[in-house]
Enzyme design. Structure first.
Site, PDB file in Angstrom:
ATOM      1  N   CYS A  40     -14.844   5.298   3.680  1.00  0.00           N
ATOM      2  CA  CYS A  40     -15.413   5.602   2.360  1.00  0.00           C
ATOM      3  C   CYS A  40     -16.920   5.862   2.455  1.00  0.00           C
ATOM      4  O   CYS A  40     -17.667   4.997   2.939  1.00  0.00           O
ATOM      5  CB  CYS A  40     -15.147   4.441   1.401  1.00  0.00           C
ATOM      6  SG  CYS A  40     -15.869   4.680  -0.245  1.00  0.00           S
TER       7      CYS A  40
ATOM      8  N   CYS B  49     -13.810  13.681  -3.333  1.00  0.00           N
ATOM      9  CA  CYS B  49     -13.610  13.058  -2.011  1.00  0.00           C
ATOM     10  C   CYS B  49     -12.196  12.495  -1.888  1.00  0.00           C
ATOM     11  O   CYS B  49     -11.692  11.845  -2.801  1.00  0.00           O
ATOM     12  CB  CYS B  49     -14.626  11.936  -1.810  1.00  0.00           C
ATOM     13  SG  CYS B  49     -14.421  11.049  -0.240  1.00  0.00           S
TER      14      CYS B  49
ATOM     15  N   CYS C 148      -5.527   6.983   5.511  1.00  0.00           N
ATOM     16  CA  CYS C 148      -4.565   5.872   5.453  1.00  0.00           C
ATOM     17  C   CYS C 148      -3.493   6.028   6.531  1.00  0.00           C
ATOM     18  O   CYS C 148      -2.787   7.042   6.567  1.00  0.00           O
ATOM     19  CB  CYS C 148      -3.918   5.805   4.073  1.00  0.00           C
ATOM     20  SG  CYS C 148      -2.721   4.461   3.921  1.00  0.00           S
TER      21      CYS C 148
ATOM     22  N   CYS D 128       1.396  -0.369   2.407  1.00  0.00           N
ATOM     23  CA  CYS D 128       0.021  -0.655   2.828  1.00  0.00           C
ATOM     24  C   CYS D 128       0.025  -1.622   4.013  1.00  0.00           C
ATOM     25  O   CYS D 128       0.681  -2.667   3.976  1.00  0.00           O
ATOM     26  CB  CYS D 128      -0.745  -1.265   1.658  1.00  0.00           C
ATOM     27  SG  CYS D 128      -2.407  -1.787   2.055  1.00  0.00           S
TER      28      CYS D 128
ATOM     29  N   CYS E   6      -6.066  -4.704   6.603  1.00  0.00           N
ATOM     30  CA  CYS E   6      -6.411  -3.367   7.106  1.00  0.00           C
ATOM     31  C   CYS E   6      -7.618  -2.863   6.325  1.00  0.00           C
ATOM     32  O   CYS E   6      -7.643  -2.960   5.101  1.00  0.00           O
ATOM     33  CB  CYS E   6      -5.236  -2.404   6.926  1.00  0.00           C
ATOM     34  SG  CYS E   6      -5.596  -0.716   7.460  1.00  0.00           S
TER      35      CYS E   6
ATOM     36  N   ASP F 249      -7.979 -13.018  -7.719  1.00  0.00           N
ATOM     37  CA  ASP F 249      -6.936 -12.595  -6.776  1.00  0.00           C
ATOM     38  C   ASP F 249      -5.556 -13.158  -7.101  1.00  0.00           C
ATOM     39  O   ASP F 249      -4.637 -12.412  -7.416  1.00  0.00           O
ATOM     40  CB  ASP F 249      -7.355 -12.940  -5.347  1.00  0.00           C
ATOM     41  CG  ASP F 249      -6.426 -12.333  -4.310  1.00  0.00           C
ATOM     42  OD1 ASP F 249      -5.962 -11.192  -4.533  1.00  0.00           O
ATOM     43  OD2 ASP F 249      -6.143 -12.977  -3.293  1.00  0.00           O
TER      44      ASP F 249
END
Length: 388
Positions: free
Chosen positions: A248, A192, A199, A215, A241, A135
């Site tokens: 999904c 898909c 969003c 985002c 979020c 990360d």
């Protein structure tokens, strides 16, 4: 080569033993296609600002370890559901924290596993060198994991694994040991577009391309005053979020609860909003300090909690918001509070704003107070019966 294949098998078995859910191996060759994508991403202004600025470091593993030959990618699954989640009730409204931040800070979890793996590698090969990251490291965890065969990158730019969906923490170890490579997995998103359609801010501007600044996960982590249109979208999100993950199909029915350290504390996953506004620095450190949600600090979560109270139009919070507007020393918090009071509406809200109006010295806060008062006045006109 057989020696390295045997070494790889030993690493895989040890990874299972220490609780790593998936492991994959790839070369330390530069990520040339990724670099082109990142250049374009930057040109379009889609970077959030949290990324490593040096695109060469992000795409060339040898800049992290000079003699790099391989990268070992790992994934650890985390839960997607809370057992008996607490509910919001009138006057006791709750916020929501992203699933990735429910348990112990994932950086700690991943680095512990990766360092155990690295030490084991050195036991087997004393000349081994390695660098671990996740990360906050310079490499793209998703790109490494994809090339190492852990999963494929979905249209929301998250890594999706067949076993655990996108609910996985990702990390990697760059090493000078050469391993046989695993094959990348075929993309299974097909036609898909559920993540794109769902969003809340249309941050997924096209398949596999996300505008980081748009985002909501990024927006919850900003430290400044949010623009009104973002506050309207935020709802009761306190940190992060999950919308694109929730919708999904590859995440349907997945809830990985087998790691104790990733399991949620329900009171932190869905925290009461009002107590967040009065929590002391000491209490915050004790309660939230070991979660990844704490890294942006108390003030950011408190701002989001104030926005959450406005989302619920919680009139019972007005006395507390009045005290914050009158006494809090942080202008951004007062400004957000002035907006929230105006959104809650009602005579009490109007009286609070009027009472503070002549005491406020900060220009931006005063402007927000006046803006809220004007909105309330317009609403009063709109709500009054038409007179002939």
């Amino acid at each position: 080569m057989k020696m390295n294949q045997d070494l790889k098998e030993q690493i895989i078995q040890y990874a299972k033993k220490i609780g790593i859910d998936k492991i994959g191996f790839t070369s330390a060759d530069p990520f040339l296609e990724l670099k082109e994508i990142l250049i374009r991403h930057r040109e379009l202004g889609y970077e959030s600002g949290f990324e490593e600025k040096d695109l060469d470091k992000r795409t060339n593993p040898k800049l992290s370890l000079e003699n790099a030959k391989s990268i070992i990618a790992i994934a650890i699954a985390y839960p997607s559901k809370i057992v008996s989640p607490p509910k919001s009730t009138k006057g006791e409204y709750r916020g929501f924290v992203s699933r990735s931040a429910w348990g112990l800070d994932y950086h700690l979890i991943l680095h512990e596993k990766l360092n155990l793996l690295g030490r084991y590698l050195k036991e087997l090969v004393p000349s081994a060198e390695y660098v671990v990251m996740s990360d906050t490291g310079v490499l793209s965890d998703h790109a490494v994991a994809e090339r190492a065969g852990i999963g494929w990158i979905g249209k929301n730019s998250l890594l999706i694994s067949p076993e655990f969906g996108s609910y996985v923490y990702l990390g990697e170890m760059v090493t000078n040991i050469s391993f046989p490579e695993d094959q990348p997995m075929e993309n299974q998103c097909g036609d898909c577009t559920r993540c794109i359609n769902a969003c809340p801010t249309q941050a997924i501007v096209s398949p596999y391309q996300v505008n980081g600044k748009q985002c909501l996960s990024y927006i919850t982590q900003r430290k400044d005053m949010l623009e009104e249109h973002w506050m309207e979208k935020l709802g009761n999100r306190i940190y992060g979020c999950d919308t694109c993950q929730i919708v999904c199909p590859k995440n349907k029915g997945i809830n990985s609860m087998h790691h104790e350290l990733t399991r949620p504390n329900p009171e932190l996953a869905k925290p009461l909003l009002k107590p967040l506004l009065t929590i002391s620095n000491k209490e915050f450190k004790q309660t939230w300090g070991k979660t990844s949600a704490a890294w942006r600090g108390k003030k950011t979560l408190q701002r989001n909690a104030i926005i959450g109270l406005a989302h619920f139009k919680d009139e019972s919070s007005l006395p507390l918001l009045k005290e914050i507007l009158e006494k809090d020393k942080r202008p951004m918090i007062r400004q957000t509070t002035a907006w929230a009071i105006g959104k809650i509406r009602g005579q009490q809200a109007k009286e609070i704003l009027e009472s503070v109006k002549f005491k406020e010295k900060e220009e931006k806060v005063l402007a927000e107070i006046n803006k809220s008062l004007k909105r309330l006045a317009n609403q009063d006109i709109a709500d009054s019966p038409n007179k002939k």
